[in-house]
Design a protein around this motif. Structure first.
Motif, short mmCIF file in Angstrom:
data_model
loop_
_atom_site.label_atom_id
_atom_site.label_comp_id
_atom_site.label_asym_id
_atom_site.label_seq_id
_atom_site.Cartn_x
_atom_site.Cartn_y
_atom_site.Cartn_z
N GLU A 49 -12.09 -1.57 10.17
CA GLU A 49 -11.94 -2.24 9.07
C GLU A 49 -12.67 -2.57 7.99
O GLU A 49 -12.83 -2.42 6.66
N GLU A 50 -13.87 -3.25 8.55
CA GLU A 50 -15.06 -3.45 7.75
C GLU A 50 -16.04 -2.21 7.77
O GLU A 50 -16.58 -2.20 8.96
N ILE A 51 -16.15 -1.79 6.48
CA ILE A 51 -17.16 -0.48 6.46
C ILE A 51 -18.28 -0.86 5.77
O ILE A 51 -18.16 -0.97 4.62
N PRO A 52 -19.41 -1.07 6.29
CA PRO A 52 -20.55 -1.34 5.68
C PRO A 52 -20.99 -0.59 4.30
O PRO A 52 -21.26 -0.80 3.46
N GLU A 53 -20.73 0.95 4.72
CA GLU A 53 -21.20 1.67 3.72
C GLU A 53 -20.27 1.52 2.43
O GLU A 53 -20.68 1.79 1.35
N ARG A 54 -19.04 1.14 2.56
CA ARG A 54 -18.05 1.03 1.46
C ARG A 54 -18.34 -0.22 0.74
O ARG A 54 -18.48 -0.39 -0.63
N ARG A 55 -18.85 -1.40 1.55
CA ARG A 55 -19.30 -2.47 0.70
C ARG A 55 -20.65 -2.36 0.04
O ARG A 55 -20.58 -2.75 -1.15
N GLN A 56 -21.46 -1.49 0.52
CA GLN A 56 -22.93 -1.07 -0.28
C GLN A 56 -22.60 -0.22 -1.56
O GLN A 56 -23.14 -0.36 -2.74
N ALA A 57 -21.37 0.61 -1.38
CA ALA A 57 -20.99 1.41 -2.63
C ALA A 57 -20.35 0.71 -3.65
O ALA A 57 -20.78 0.55 -4.81
N LEU A 58 -19.62 -0.20 -3.13
CA LEU A 58 -18.83 -1.03 -4.36
C LEU A 58 -19.90 -2.05 -4.83
O LEU A 58 -19.61 -2.50 -6.14
N VAL B 86 0.74 -1.32 0.06
CA VAL B 86 -0.04 -0.13 0.02
C VAL B 86 0.89 1.24 0.16
O VAL B 86 1.85 1.31 0.83
N LYS B 87 0.44 2.35 -0.81
CA LYS B 87 1.25 3.50 -1.12
C LYS B 87 1.25 4.19 0.47
O LYS B 87 2.31 4.89 0.71
N THR B 88 0.32 4.06 1.34
CA THR B 88 0.22 4.84 2.48
C THR B 88 0.92 3.96 3.47
O THR B 88 0.86 4.33 4.72
N ARG B 89 1.29 2.74 3.21
CA ARG B 89 2.08 1.97 4.13
C ARG B 89 1.00 1.42 5.20
O ARG B 89 1.57 1.08 6.43
N LYS B 90 -0.23 1.47 5.08
CA LYS B 90 -1.20 1.03 5.92
C LYS B 90 -2.13 0.19 5.36
O LYS B 90 -2.86 0.39 4.49
N GLY B 91 -2.24 -1.40 5.49
CA GLY B 91 -3.17 -2.25 5.01
C GLY B 91 -4.56 -2.06 5.25
O GLY B 91 -4.77 -1.21 6.12
N PHE B 92 -5.25 -2.31 4.40
CA PHE B 92 -6.81 -2.12 4.34
C PHE B 92 -7.46 -3.34 3.87
O PHE B 92 -7.19 -4.12 3.14
N LEU B 93 -8.79 -3.51 4.17
CA LEU B 93 -9.74 -4.52 3.65
C LEU B 93 -10.68 -4.14 2.45
O LEU B 93 -11.39 -2.82 2.88
N VAL B 94 -10.55 -4.89 1.53
CA VAL B 94 -11.46 -4.53 0.52
C VAL B 94 -12.60 -5.59 0.34
O VAL B 94 -12.45 -6.62 0.34
N PRO B 95 -14.00 -4.83 0.49
CA PRO B 95 -14.93 -5.80 0.33
C PRO B 95 -15.46 -6.19 -1.20
O PRO B 95 -15.02 -5.27 -2.17
N ILE B 96 -15.62 -7.54 -1.35
CA ILE B 96 -15.90 -7.75 -2.63
C ILE B 96 -17.25 -8.35 -3.05
O ILE B 96 -18.06 -9.11 -2.28
N ALA B 97 -17.74 -7.71 -4.01
CA ALA B 97 -19.28 -8.23 -4.39
C ALA B 97 -19.17 -9.55 -5.08
O ALA B 97 -18.28 -9.94 -5.40
#
Length: 438
Positions: free
Chosen positions: A391-400, A277-288
Protein backbone atom coordinates in the motif's frame (compact mmCIF):
# COMPACT_ATOMS: atom_id res chain seq x y z
CA UNK A 1 -66.10 -37.70 -29.67
CA UNK A 2 -69.79 -38.28 -28.84
CA UNK A 3 -72.41 -35.63 -29.57
CA UNK A 4 -73.27 -33.29 -26.69
CA UNK A 5 -76.60 -34.09 -25.01
CA UNK A 6 -77.02 -30.72 -23.17
CA UNK A 7 -78.24 -32.31 -19.94
CA UNK A 8 -78.19 -29.15 -17.79
CA UNK A 9 -80.40 -26.05 -17.70
CA UNK A 10 -80.19 -22.63 -16.04
CA UNK A 11 -82.81 -23.41 -13.38
CA UNK A 12 -80.81 -26.38 -12.11
CA UNK A 13 -77.64 -24.31 -11.98
CA UNK A 14 -79.27 -21.51 -9.97
CA UNK A 15 -80.83 -24.00 -7.53
CA UNK A 16 -77.52 -25.76 -6.91
CA UNK A 17 -75.77 -22.46 -6.31
CA UNK A 18 -78.54 -21.36 -3.90
CA UNK A 19 -78.25 -24.64 -1.95
CA UNK A 20 -74.41 -24.22 -1.66
CA UNK A 21 -73.87 -27.97 -1.56
CA UNK A 22 -70.93 -29.61 -3.37
CA UNK A 23 -72.00 -30.98 -6.73
CA UNK A 24 -70.48 -32.24 -9.99
CA UNK A 25 -72.89 -32.71 -12.90
CA UNK A 26 -72.11 -33.42 -16.55
CA UNK A 27 -73.72 -31.52 -19.39
CA UNK A 28 -72.43 -34.17 -21.78
CA UNK A 29 -69.39 -34.46 -24.06
CA UNK A 30 -67.08 -33.92 -21.07
CA UNK A 31 -68.44 -30.50 -20.02
CA UNK A 32 -69.01 -30.61 -16.25
CA UNK A 33 -70.52 -28.14 -13.79
CA UNK A 34 -68.85 -28.30 -10.36
CA UNK A 35 -69.77 -26.53 -7.14
CA UNK A 36 -67.37 -26.55 -4.17
CA UNK A 37 -68.35 -26.50 -0.49
CA UNK A 38 -67.26 -22.84 -0.38
CA UNK A 39 -69.80 -21.98 -3.08
CA UNK A 40 -67.45 -21.60 -6.05
CA UNK A 41 -69.11 -22.77 -9.28
CA UNK A 42 -66.77 -23.80 -12.11
CA UNK A 43 -66.98 -25.18 -15.64
CA UNK A 44 -64.56 -28.05 -16.36
CA UNK A 45 -63.97 -29.85 -19.65
CA UNK A 46 -62.83 -33.47 -19.23
CA UNK A 47 -61.34 -35.19 -22.24
CA UNK A 48 -58.94 -37.86 -23.41
CA UNK A 49 -56.01 -37.16 -25.67
CA UNK A 50 -54.19 -39.74 -27.82
CA UNK A 51 -52.76 -42.93 -26.38
CA UNK A 52 -49.66 -43.79 -24.41
CA UNK A 53 -47.26 -46.59 -25.27
CA UNK A 54 -49.40 -48.92 -23.15
CA UNK A 55 -52.49 -48.10 -25.22
CA UNK A 56 -54.24 -46.02 -22.54
CA UNK A 57 -55.51 -42.52 -23.33
CA UNK A 58 -54.19 -39.49 -21.43
CA UNK A 59 -56.95 -37.99 -19.26
CA UNK A 60 -57.10 -34.22 -18.99
CA UNK A 61 -59.20 -31.61 -17.17
CA UNK A 62 -59.38 -28.04 -18.45
CA UNK A 63 -60.92 -25.32 -16.31
CA UNK A 64 -62.98 -23.13 -18.62
CA UNK A 65 -64.08 -20.55 -16.05
CA UNK A 66 -66.49 -19.72 -13.25
CA UNK A 67 -70.27 -19.61 -13.29
CA UNK A 68 -72.19 -17.26 -13.56
CA UNK A 69 -69.31 -15.23 -15.15
CA UNK A 70 -69.50 -17.80 -17.93
CA UNK A 71 -73.12 -18.76 -18.65
CA UNK A 72 -74.28 -22.24 -19.62
CA UNK A 73 -74.56 -21.22 -23.26
CA UNK A 74 -71.09 -19.65 -23.31
CA UNK A 75 -69.61 -22.69 -21.58
CA UNK A 76 -71.03 -24.96 -24.29
CA UNK A 77 -69.61 -22.67 -27.01
CA UNK A 78 -66.13 -22.66 -25.46
CA UNK A 79 -66.25 -26.40 -24.89
CA UNK A 80 -67.13 -26.94 -28.55
CA UNK A 81 -64.09 -24.87 -29.64
CA UNK A 82 -61.79 -26.84 -27.37
CA UNK A 83 -63.19 -30.13 -28.66
CA UNK A 84 -62.45 -29.04 -32.23
CA UNK A 85 -58.87 -28.28 -31.20
CA UNK A 86 -58.59 -31.66 -29.47
CA UNK A 87 -59.87 -33.43 -32.59
CA UNK A 88 -57.12 -31.61 -34.53
CA UNK A 89 -54.49 -33.05 -32.18
CA UNK A 90 -53.98 -30.03 -29.89
CA UNK A 91 -53.96 -30.16 -26.11
CA UNK A 92 -55.85 -27.18 -24.56
CA UNK A 93 -54.29 -27.78 -21.10
CA UNK A 94 -50.75 -27.44 -22.46
CA UNK A 95 -51.77 -24.41 -24.55
CA UNK A 96 -53.19 -22.73 -21.45
CA UNK A 97 -50.03 -23.42 -19.44
CA UNK A 98 -47.89 -21.93 -22.20
CA UNK A 99 -50.12 -18.86 -22.34
CA UNK A 100 -49.87 -18.37 -18.56
CA UNK A 101 -46.09 -18.73 -18.66
CA UNK A 102 -45.79 -16.22 -21.48
CA UNK A 103 -48.02 -13.76 -19.65
CA UNK A 104 -46.00 -14.14 -16.46
CA UNK A 105 -42.68 -13.67 -18.24
CA UNK A 106 -43.72 -11.02 -20.75
CA UNK A 107 -42.22 -8.07 -18.88
CA UNK A 108 -42.20 -4.61 -20.34
CA UNK A 109 -38.85 -2.95 -20.91
CA UNK A 110 -39.63 -0.63 -18.01
CA UNK A 111 -40.11 -3.59 -15.66
CA UNK A 112 -36.98 -5.24 -17.02
CA UNK A 113 -34.83 -2.13 -16.54
CA UNK A 114 -36.10 -1.70 -12.98
CA UNK A 115 -35.31 -5.32 -12.14
CA UNK A 116 -31.83 -4.98 -13.64
CA UNK A 117 -31.14 -1.79 -11.68
CA UNK A 118 -32.35 -3.33 -8.42
CA UNK A 119 -30.45 -6.60 -8.72
CA UNK A 120 -27.35 -5.92 -10.82
CA UNK A 121 -26.61 -2.23 -11.30
CA UNK A 122 -25.58 -1.65 -7.69
CA UNK A 123 -22.49 -0.80 -5.67
CA UNK A 124 -19.93 -2.18 -5.10
CA UNK A 125 -20.37 -4.32 -8.22
CA UNK A 126 -20.38 -1.12 -10.28
CA UNK A 127 -18.83 2.25 -9.54
CA UNK A 128 -21.22 5.06 -8.65
CA UNK A 129 -20.30 6.97 -11.82
CA UNK A 130 -21.02 3.89 -13.94
CA UNK A 131 -24.41 3.47 -12.27
CA UNK A 132 -25.13 7.15 -12.86
CA UNK A 133 -24.51 7.15 -16.61
CA UNK A 134 -26.18 3.76 -17.16
CA UNK A 135 -29.31 5.07 -15.45
CA UNK A 136 -29.11 8.23 -17.55
CA UNK A 137 -29.05 6.08 -20.70
CA UNK A 138 -32.16 4.22 -19.55
CA UNK A 139 -34.10 7.27 -18.41
CA UNK A 140 -33.21 9.55 -21.32
CA UNK A 141 -33.16 7.12 -24.25
CA UNK A 142 -34.20 3.50 -23.65
CA UNK A 143 -37.38 4.02 -21.64
CA UNK A 144 -38.80 6.90 -23.72
CA UNK A 145 -38.41 4.77 -26.87
CA UNK A 146 -39.09 1.23 -25.62
CA UNK A 147 -40.40 1.48 -22.05
CA UNK A 148 -43.93 0.23 -22.65
CA UNK A 149 -42.93 -2.50 -25.10
CA UNK A 150 -42.98 -6.17 -23.98
CA UNK A 151 -39.36 -7.34 -23.88
CA UNK A 152 -40.16 -10.35 -26.04
CA UNK A 153 -41.32 -8.14 -28.93
CA UNK A 154 -38.20 -5.96 -29.23
CA UNK A 155 -36.03 -6.72 -32.26
CA UNK A 156 -32.68 -5.52 -33.57
CA UNK A 157 -34.57 -3.16 -35.89
CA UNK A 158 -36.17 -1.49 -32.84
CA UNK A 159 -32.74 -1.03 -31.23
CA UNK A 160 -31.31 0.55 -34.38
CA UNK A 161 -34.31 2.87 -34.73
CA UNK A 162 -33.84 3.91 -31.10
CA UNK A 163 -30.15 4.75 -31.63
CA UNK A 164 -30.90 6.74 -34.78
CA UNK A 165 -33.75 8.66 -33.11
CA UNK A 166 -31.59 9.44 -30.05
CA UNK A 167 -29.18 11.35 -32.33
CA UNK A 168 -26.24 11.20 -29.92
CA UNK A 169 -22.53 11.28 -30.71
CA UNK A 170 -20.75 8.12 -31.82
CA UNK A 171 -19.20 7.54 -28.40
CA UNK A 172 -22.43 8.12 -26.45
CA UNK A 173 -24.38 5.96 -28.91
CA UNK A 174 -21.90 3.16 -28.30
CA UNK A 175 -22.44 3.53 -24.58
CA UNK A 176 -26.24 3.49 -25.01
CA UNK A 177 -25.98 0.32 -27.10
CA UNK A 178 -23.88 -1.30 -24.36
CA UNK A 179 -26.33 -0.21 -21.65
CA UNK A 180 -29.23 -1.63 -23.66
CA UNK A 181 -27.41 -4.89 -24.33
CA UNK A 182 -26.72 -5.34 -20.61
CA UNK A 183 -30.45 -5.15 -19.87
CA UNK A 184 -31.29 -7.72 -22.54
CA UNK A 185 -28.50 -10.00 -21.25
CA UNK A 186 -30.33 -9.77 -17.94
CA UNK A 187 -33.56 -10.75 -19.70
CA UNK A 188 -31.83 -13.80 -21.21
CA UNK A 189 -30.62 -14.76 -17.74
CA UNK A 190 -34.18 -14.51 -16.47
CA UNK A 191 -35.30 -16.73 -19.38
CA UNK A 192 -37.63 -13.97 -20.55
CA UNK A 193 -36.27 -13.96 -24.10
CA UNK A 194 -34.30 -16.54 -26.10
CA UNK A 195 -31.63 -14.16 -27.44
CA UNK A 196 -30.29 -10.62 -27.03
CA UNK A 197 -31.61 -8.40 -29.86
CA UNK A 198 -28.53 -6.17 -29.55
CA UNK A 199 -26.25 -9.00 -30.65
CA UNK A 200 -24.75 -8.34 -34.06
CA UNK A 201 -25.57 -4.62 -34.17
CA UNK A 202 -22.54 -2.69 -35.40
CA UNK A 203 -22.55 1.03 -34.72
CA UNK A 204 -20.17 1.58 -37.65
CA UNK A 205 -22.92 0.34 -39.99
CA UNK A 206 -25.32 2.93 -38.53
CA UNK A 207 -23.07 5.95 -38.01
CA UNK A 208 -19.94 5.15 -39.96
CA UNK A 209 -16.43 4.49 -38.55
CA UNK A 210 -15.65 5.60 -35.04
CA UNK A 211 -14.15 9.12 -34.99
CA UNK A 212 -10.47 9.30 -34.25
CA UNK A 213 -9.78 9.39 -30.53
CA UNK A 214 -8.52 12.77 -29.38
CA UNK A 215 -4.81 12.90 -28.72
CA UNK A 216 -4.00 13.43 -25.05
CA UNK A 217 -2.25 16.69 -24.19
CA UNK A 218 0.93 16.88 -22.14
CA UNK A 219 1.27 20.46 -20.89
CA UNK A 220 4.90 21.49 -21.38
CA UNK A 221 6.99 23.23 -18.74
CA UNK A 222 6.59 26.63 -20.37
CA UNK A 223 2.81 26.18 -20.39
CA UNK A 224 2.78 25.20 -16.72
CA UNK A 225 4.91 28.29 -15.93
CA UNK A 226 2.23 30.43 -17.59
CA UNK A 227 -0.77 28.59 -16.11
CA UNK A 228 0.17 28.02 -12.47
CA UNK A 229 1.20 31.54 -11.29
CA UNK A 230 -2.25 32.91 -12.20
CA UNK A 231 -4.28 29.76 -11.47
CA UNK A 232 -6.31 31.56 -8.77
CA UNK A 233 -8.21 33.23 -11.59
CA UNK A 234 -10.58 30.23 -11.58
CA UNK A 235 -11.34 30.74 -7.87
CA UNK A 236 -9.42 29.83 -4.72
CA UNK A 237 -11.12 26.47 -4.10
CA UNK A 238 -10.89 25.49 -7.76
CA UNK A 239 -7.24 26.52 -7.93
CA UNK A 240 -6.34 24.47 -4.84
CA UNK A 241 -8.26 21.49 -6.23
CA UNK A 242 -6.44 21.78 -9.56
CA UNK A 243 -3.02 21.92 -7.86
CA UNK A 244 -3.88 18.80 -5.84
CA UNK A 245 -5.27 16.99 -8.88
CA UNK A 246 -2.14 17.70 -10.88
CA UNK A 247 0.25 16.86 -8.04
CA UNK A 248 -1.39 13.60 -6.90
CA UNK A 249 -2.19 12.24 -10.40
CA UNK A 250 -5.63 11.05 -9.27
CA UNK A 251 -8.78 11.10 -11.38
CA UNK A 252 -11.11 14.08 -11.09
CA UNK A 253 -13.98 12.11 -9.59
CA UNK A 254 -11.68 10.67 -6.92
CA UNK A 255 -10.84 14.17 -5.74
CA UNK A 256 -14.41 15.44 -6.03
CA UNK A 257 -15.61 12.66 -3.69
CA UNK A 258 -12.77 13.00 -1.20
CA UNK A 259 -13.84 12.94 2.46
CA UNK A 260 -11.85 14.65 5.17
CA UNK A 261 -11.91 11.50 7.28
CA UNK A 262 -9.71 9.80 4.66
CA UNK A 263 -6.97 12.44 4.90
CA UNK A 264 -4.13 11.75 7.32
CA UNK A 265 -1.99 14.82 6.93
CA UNK A 266 0.20 13.98 9.91
CA UNK A 267 1.28 10.83 8.06
CA UNK A 268 1.22 12.58 4.67
CA UNK A 269 -1.22 10.09 3.12
CA UNK A 270 -4.66 10.16 1.54
CA UNK A 271 -6.76 6.99 1.35
CA UNK A 272 -9.10 6.71 -1.64
CA UNK A 273 -11.75 4.04 -0.85
CA UNK A 274 -12.97 1.31 -3.19
CA UNK A 275 -16.25 3.02 -4.06
CA UNK A 276 -14.47 6.09 -5.45
CA UNK A 277 -12.04 4.19 -7.66
CA UNK A 278 -12.57 3.16 -11.28
CA UNK A 279 -10.89 -0.19 -10.67
CA UNK A 280 -13.03 -0.73 -7.51
CA UNK A 281 -9.85 -1.20 -5.45
CA UNK A 282 -8.89 1.50 -2.94
CA UNK A 283 -5.34 2.83 -2.77
CA UNK A 284 -3.08 5.05 -0.72
CA UNK A 285 -1.77 8.32 -2.16
CA UNK A 286 1.43 9.74 -0.60
CA UNK A 287 1.29 13.51 -0.09
CA UNK A 288 4.27 15.83 -0.34
CA UNK A 289 4.50 18.53 2.39
CA UNK A 290 3.49 21.35 0.03
CA UNK A 291 0.53 19.33 -1.24
CA UNK A 292 -0.49 18.67 2.37
CA UNK A 293 -0.67 22.44 2.90
CA UNK A 294 -3.03 22.72 -0.08
CA UNK A 295 -5.22 20.03 1.45
CA UNK A 296 -5.24 21.91 4.75
CA UNK A 297 -6.38 25.11 3.02
CA UNK A 298 -9.31 23.27 1.46
CA UNK A 299 -10.19 21.71 4.81
CA UNK A 300 -10.30 25.19 6.32
CA UNK A 301 -12.61 26.37 3.53
CA UNK A 302 -14.92 23.34 3.70
CA UNK A 303 -16.66 24.29 6.95
CA UNK A 304 -18.74 21.58 8.64
CA UNK A 305 -19.06 19.39 5.54
CA UNK A 306 -17.60 15.89 5.66
CA UNK A 307 -16.29 16.47 2.14
CA UNK A 308 -13.07 18.20 1.15
CA UNK A 309 -14.94 19.91 -1.70
CA UNK A 310 -18.55 20.38 -0.55
CA UNK A 311 -21.28 21.26 -3.03
CA UNK A 312 -21.57 24.99 -3.54
CA UNK A 313 -25.11 25.17 -4.95
CA UNK A 314 -28.15 24.80 -2.76
CA UNK A 315 -29.94 22.99 -5.60
CA UNK A 316 -27.31 20.24 -5.65
CA UNK A 317 -27.50 19.83 -1.87
CA UNK A 318 -31.28 19.69 -2.07
CA UNK A 319 -31.20 17.09 -4.87
CA UNK A 320 -28.75 14.97 -2.88
CA UNK A 321 -30.80 15.48 0.29
CA UNK A 322 -28.12 17.16 2.35
CA UNK A 323 -24.37 17.43 2.57
CA UNK A 324 -22.65 16.26 -0.61
CA UNK A 325 -19.57 16.92 -2.73
CA UNK A 326 -19.13 19.11 -5.80
CA UNK A 327 -20.13 17.72 -9.16
CA UNK A 328 -17.61 15.79 -11.22
CA UNK A 329 -17.44 18.58 -13.82
CA UNK A 330 -17.32 21.60 -11.50
CA UNK A 331 -13.57 22.22 -11.86
CA UNK A 332 -13.59 21.77 -15.61
CA UNK A 333 -16.57 24.07 -16.02
CA UNK A 334 -14.46 26.76 -14.30
CA UNK A 335 -11.64 26.15 -16.78
CA UNK A 336 -14.00 26.27 -19.76
CA UNK A 337 -15.30 29.63 -18.61
CA UNK A 338 -11.74 30.91 -18.21
CA UNK A 339 -10.79 29.65 -21.68
CA UNK A 340 -13.92 31.24 -23.15
CA UNK A 341 -12.87 34.55 -21.59
CA UNK A 342 -9.36 33.98 -23.01
CA UNK A 343 -7.94 34.36 -19.51
CA UNK A 344 -5.61 31.35 -19.94
CA UNK A 345 -3.16 31.85 -22.83
CA UNK A 346 -2.16 28.21 -23.35
CA UNK A 347 -3.59 25.19 -25.15
CA UNK A 348 -6.96 24.01 -23.92
CA UNK A 349 -6.87 20.74 -22.01
CA UNK A 350 -9.32 18.26 -20.52
CA UNK A 351 -9.56 16.40 -17.18
CA UNK A 352 -7.47 13.44 -18.31
CA UNK A 353 -4.75 15.73 -19.60
CA UNK A 354 -3.56 16.40 -16.06
CA UNK A 355 -2.70 12.70 -15.83
CA UNK A 356 -0.95 12.59 -19.21
CA UNK A 357 0.94 15.75 -18.19
CA UNK A 358 2.10 14.14 -14.94
CA UNK A 359 2.98 10.88 -16.70
CA UNK A 360 5.13 12.63 -19.30
CA UNK A 361 7.03 14.79 -16.83
CA UNK A 362 7.63 11.90 -14.43
CA UNK A 363 9.18 9.89 -17.25
CA UNK A 364 11.31 12.89 -18.26
CA UNK A 365 12.53 13.10 -14.66
CA UNK A 366 13.81 9.56 -14.88
CA UNK A 367 10.96 7.85 -13.06
CA UNK A 368 10.56 4.30 -14.32
CA UNK A 369 7.59 3.21 -16.38
CA UNK A 370 6.37 0.96 -13.55
CA UNK A 371 6.42 3.67 -10.89
CA UNK A 372 4.91 6.27 -13.21
CA UNK A 373 2.07 3.81 -13.88
CA UNK A 374 1.64 3.22 -10.15
CA UNK A 375 1.58 6.99 -9.59
CA UNK A 376 -1.46 7.15 -11.88
CA UNK A 377 -2.96 4.08 -10.16
CA UNK A 378 -2.90 2.09 -13.37
CA UNK A 379 -3.14 -1.65 -12.84
CA UNK A 380 0.15 -3.43 -13.45
CA UNK A 381 0.24 -6.70 -15.31
CA UNK A 382 1.96 -10.03 -14.95
CA UNK A 383 4.22 -10.84 -12.02
CA UNK A 384 4.30 -7.25 -10.77
CA UNK A 385 0.55 -7.19 -10.26
CA UNK A 386 0.66 -10.54 -8.44
CA UNK A 387 3.53 -9.97 -6.06
CA UNK A 388 3.81 -6.21 -5.48
CA UNK A 389 0.89 -5.72 -3.08
CA UNK A 390 2.29 -2.83 -1.04
CA UNK A 391 0.00 0.00 0.00
CA UNK A 392 2.77 2.40 0.95
CA UNK A 393 5.25 2.46 -1.94
CA UNK A 394 8.37 4.52 -1.16
CA UNK A 395 9.27 4.89 -4.85
CA UNK A 396 5.86 6.40 -5.52
CA UNK A 397 6.27 8.85 -2.63
CA UNK A 398 9.67 9.89 -3.96
CA UNK A 399 8.31 10.32 -7.48
CA UNK A 400 5.33 12.44 -6.36
CA UNK A 401 7.60 14.55 -4.13
CA UNK A 402 9.81 15.31 -7.15
CA UNK A 403 6.75 16.12 -9.23
CA UNK A 404 5.31 18.46 -6.55
CA UNK A 405 8.67 20.24 -6.28
CA UNK A 406 8.67 20.73 -10.05
CA UNK A 407 5.11 22.17 -9.98
CA UNK A 408 6.02 24.60 -7.18
CA UNK A 409 9.02 25.75 -9.21
CA UNK A 410 6.76 26.37 -12.21
CA UNK A 411 4.36 28.40 -10.07
CA UNK A 412 6.96 30.46 -8.24
CA UNK A 413 9.31 31.02 -11.19
CA UNK A 414 12.16 29.09 -9.53
CA UNK A 415 14.57 27.01 -11.62
CA UNK A 416 13.49 23.45 -12.35
CA UNK A 417 14.75 21.07 -9.65
CA UNK A 418 17.28 18.44 -10.60
CA UNK A 419 15.82 14.93 -10.90
CA UNK A 420 17.17 12.55 -8.26
CA UNK A 421 18.08 9.32 -9.94
CA UNK A 422 17.46 8.17 -13.49
CA UNK A 423 15.52 5.15 -12.25
CA UNK A 424 13.46 4.97 -9.10
CA UNK A 425 12.09 1.47 -9.48
CA UNK A 426 14.01 -1.71 -8.73
CA UNK A 427 11.23 -3.91 -10.10
CA UNK A 428 12.44 -6.33 -12.76
CA UNK A 429 10.03 -7.42 -15.48
CA UNK A 430 9.72 -11.21 -15.46
CA UNK A 431 8.59 -13.03 -18.55
CA UNK A 432 6.46 -16.12 -18.14
CA UNK A 433 7.71 -19.08 -20.18
CA UNK A 434 6.00 -22.32 -21.09
CA UNK A 435 5.64 -24.55 -18.09
CA UNK A 436 6.27 -21.76 -15.58
CA UNK A 437 4.05 -22.02 -12.53
CA UNK A 438 3.04 -18.97 -10.56
Amino acid sequence: MAKSTNKLNDIQLRNWVAQRKPVARSDGDGLTFTLSSSGTATWVLRYRLGTRHNGQAVRRELTIGNYPDISLRDARTLAAKHRAAIDAGDDPVIAKQIEKTRFRLDWTIRELVQDYQDKVLVEPHYAATTIEYRKADYEQVVLPHLGSRPASTVTAIDIVEMLVAANRTWTISKRILTSTSMVFDHACGQILIPANPCTGIRLSAIMGPRPQVRQRVMLQEDELRILLPDIDIIGIENALAFRILLATCVRGIELARAKKEHLFLDRRVWWIPDESVKTRKGFLVPIAPTVASWFQMLINLSGESIYLLPARQERRRRNQQGDTHVGATTLWAAFRRAFDRQDIPIRQFTPHDTRSTAKGHLRNMGVSREISEIALNHTLKGMEAIYDVREEIPERRQALAMWAEFLVACETGAPSPQASAPTISNIIQLKKTAGTRV
